[in-house]
Design a protein around this motif. Structure first.
Motif, PDB file in Angstrom:
ATOM      1  N   THR A  25       0.826  -1.208   0.000  1.00 36.34           N
ATOM      2  CA  THR A  25       0.000   0.000   0.000  1.00 36.34           C
ATOM      3  C   THR A  25       0.859   1.256   0.000  1.00 36.34           C
ATOM      4  O   THR A  25       0.538   2.250  -0.666  1.00 36.34           O
ATOM      5  N   GLU A  28       2.169   1.698  -3.471  1.00 38.01           N
ATOM      6  CA  GLU A  28       1.098   2.197  -4.338  1.00 38.01           C
ATOM      7  C   GLU A  28       0.893   3.692  -4.111  1.00 38.01           C
ATOM      8  O   GLU A  28       0.791   4.471  -5.069  1.00 38.01           O
ATOM      9  N   ALA A  29       0.823   4.080  -2.832  1.00 38.34           N
ATOM     10  CA  ALA A  29       0.561   5.476  -2.505  1.00 38.34           C
ATOM     11  C   ALA A  29       1.689   6.392  -2.950  1.00 38.34           C
ATOM     12  O   ALA A  29       1.486   7.600  -3.119  1.00 38.34           O
ATOM     13  N   SER A  42     -10.315   8.892  -0.890  1.00 39.74           N
ATOM     14  CA  SER A  42     -10.304   7.684  -0.085  1.00 39.74           C
ATOM     15  C   SER A  42     -10.681   7.958   1.363  1.00 39.74           C
ATOM     16  O   SER A  42     -10.478   9.060   1.881  1.00 39.74           O
ATOM     17  N   PHE A  44      -9.335   6.019   3.753  1.00 43.34           N
ATOM     18  CA  PHE A  44      -8.386   5.140   4.435  1.00 43.34           C
ATOM     19  C   PHE A  44      -7.903   5.696   5.769  1.00 43.34           C
ATOM     20  O   PHE A  44      -7.429   4.940   6.614  1.00 43.34           O
ATOM     21  N   THR A  55     -11.520  -4.370   1.038  1.00 49.43           N
ATOM     22  CA  THR A  55     -10.427  -4.878   0.203  1.00 49.43           C
ATOM     23  C   THR A  55     -10.352  -6.397   0.267  1.00 49.43           C
ATOM     24  O   THR A  55     -10.183  -7.067  -0.755  1.00 49.43           O
ATOM     25  N   VAL A 105      -0.167  -1.024  -9.372  1.00 48.65           N
ATOM     26  CA  VAL A 105      -0.818  -1.531  -8.167  1.00 48.65           C
ATOM     27  C   VAL A 105      -0.677  -3.050  -8.086  1.00 48.65           C
ATOM     28  O   VAL A 105      -0.331  -3.612  -7.039  1.00 48.65           O
ATOM     29  N   ILE A 178       0.243   7.400   5.549  1.00 52.07           N
ATOM     30  CA  ILE A 178       0.217   5.981   5.919  1.00 52.07           C
ATOM     31  C   ILE A 178       1.340   5.660   6.897  1.00 52.07           C
ATOM     32  O   ILE A 178       1.134   4.975   7.904  1.00 52.07           O
TER      33      ILE A 178
END
Length: 469
Positions: A25, A28-29, A42, A44, A55, A105, A178
């Motif tokens: 993740t 990806e971010a 998002s 998240f 997910t 991704v 994150i």
């Protein structure tokens, strides 16, 4: 994808996949297009447990044995991603349907799976790695219709992967959130509601540890490029985490199935699910332990779910907990789109029902914007909302309630029965909800939704749907 599906079931059911998926993740971010979409649309940060559960469900659908389920899920993901486009803070366009972005991704998932085995002392054999890579390319093909954006062979994949890291990834805001905010401010799952001290104490230890382990597991060229500091001893700690997680594989079958763990974490303690009784007993024990901790480090009390039939939020609480789905401090279209997305996903809506739902929420957003956006900046701030103390039950919100009833009423008999109710709320009827015949009429359903949305009434079914993390 049957053989591939079994490989993925083993991969996603492995306890080591938990730190590996966090690592994927982050990578990806770090892609600017993915990072921009996460920041803009998002949930998240504010609803991470809900996002995690969705997910897991999506991956199960995509890698399960049923071709029709896989086709429907791929179509749903494509419709979802088609709605995620815009420009980032540097005025660069992003589009969640960009084939190259989607390929990246999938690439991060594959590479993190390979890394998972390597870090835990069980590197994959070449032929196994090639089969796994072919499976991920098949996953991409199921989404895009082909897998051309990923190199055709494993040998060609590694130069591609290195090139994207070197040339395209950035130290994005989403990646920093994150690593440095999400772990440190992760909201408690429903299982631990009412135990803020206990959760905060555990998070204070686990948050920095997860961040350090994740940074240490990232490719060294990317760490250097993004300026991510590696703490002394982090490599040893990281390998210990992966090795320790790997030992959990020897627990009895089913103990650590991802869907079972996620269901448990997201299960409301006052649900009618039989497991809720066990959770209630566990919560009582944890409360006793938490009371000891509070003597040393008192924190403000947190609302107990289900302690009263009706209670009320302030305008500020309602804005923060329900309306601001993305957690950016404003109400705008991505917040209402997130509500529509959650409902559509729970009900597994197909076209045209999904579009009807999104259109109803879009009309409500236009009504809110016209009524509350006093400074004309295209969004509604918490202060604008609180100052107006609005009655939100206008025509557009009533239309949302009507459409929500229609899409929930799967058999079209103008009543929501127990199975339809559970599909939306993941719990059974409350004694004070259904009519005398054991169903939920249109009028009762609409009245309940409007009471929650316009009266800011705390509601057992709607809180887990729209407010819980």
């Amino acid at each position: 994808m049957t053989e591939t599906g079994s490989q993925f079931e083993e991969l996603f059911g492995d306890p080591r996949w938990a730190p590996a998926i966090i690592r994927a993740t982050v990578l990806e971010a770090a892609h600017p297009q993915v990072g921009a979409a996460l920041i803009d649309s998002s949930t998240f940060v504010t609803h991470p447990w809900r996002r995690l559960r969705n997910t897991v469900v999506s991956l199960q659908r995509m890698f399960g044995p049923d071709d029709e389920v896989r086709r429907r899920e791929a179509a749903r993901l494509n419709r979802l991603h088609a709605r995620l486009k815009g420009t980032d803070a540097h005025r660069r366009p992003y589009d969640a349907l960009d084939p190259a972005v989607r390929a990246w991704v999938v690439a991060t998932l594959f590479e993190s799976g390979v890394t998972m085995f390597r870090l835990s002392g069980q590197p994959l054999e070449q032929d196994v790695m090639e089969r796994l890579y072919a499976g991920f390319r098949a996953y991409l093909a199921a989404l895009d219709g082909d897998a051309d954006q990923l190199p055709p062979t494993l040998q060609e994949f590694w130069p591609y992967y290195d090139r994207v890291i070197e040339q395209e990834l950035e130290n994005t805001e989403a990646m920093r959130i994150i690593l440095y905010r999400l772990f440190d401010h992760l909201p408690a799952p429903p299982l631990l509601h009412g135990l803020p001290t206990l959760w905060a104490a555990g998070r204070a230890v686990a948050g920095p540890l997860l961040g350090a382990v994740t940074v240490a597991s990232l490719p060294e060229p990317f760490r250097r490029k993004a300026g991510l500091p590696e703490l002394p001893g982090a490599q040893t700690l990281m390998q210990g985490v992966y090795l320790g997680a790997g030992l959990a594989r020897f627990l009895p079958d089913g103990w650590l199935r991802p869907e079972a763990v996620i269901d448990l974490l997201t299960l409301s303690p006052d649900s009618d699910d039989p497991r809720a009784r066990t959770i209630s007993a566990l919560r009582d024990r944890m409360k006793r332990a938490g009371a000891l901790v509070r003597l040393l480090a008192p924190l403000p009390p947190e609302r107990e779910p289900g302690t009263a039939t009706v209670s009320w939020r302030s305008a500020e609480e309602f804005f923060r907990e329900v309306l601001d789905q993305t957690g950016n401090g404003y109400l705008d279209w991505p917040d209402l789109a997130a509500m529509a997305r959650e409902i559509a996903g729970r009900l597994d809506l197909d076209e045209p029902a999904e579009t009807r739902l999104y259109d109803a929420f879009a009309a409500w957003w236009r009504e809110l914007q016209a009524a509350l956006d006093t400074d004309g900046d295209g969004r509604v701030s918490a202060s604008e909302y609180a100052a107006a103390v609005p009655s939100l039950a206008g025509p557009a919100l009533i239309r949302v309630a009507e459409v929500l009833f229609d899409v929930t009423d799967a058999n079209g008999d103008q009543r929501v029965d127990a199975a339809e109710y559970r599909a939306l709320f993941r719990t059974g009827f409350r004694r004070d909800v259904p009519g005398a015949d054991g169903t939920y009429t249109r009028a009762e359903f609409v009245r309940g939704f409007l009471a929650f949305m316009s009266g800011r009434e705390r509601s057992t079914p709607y809180d887990p749907l729209l407010a819980d993390a």
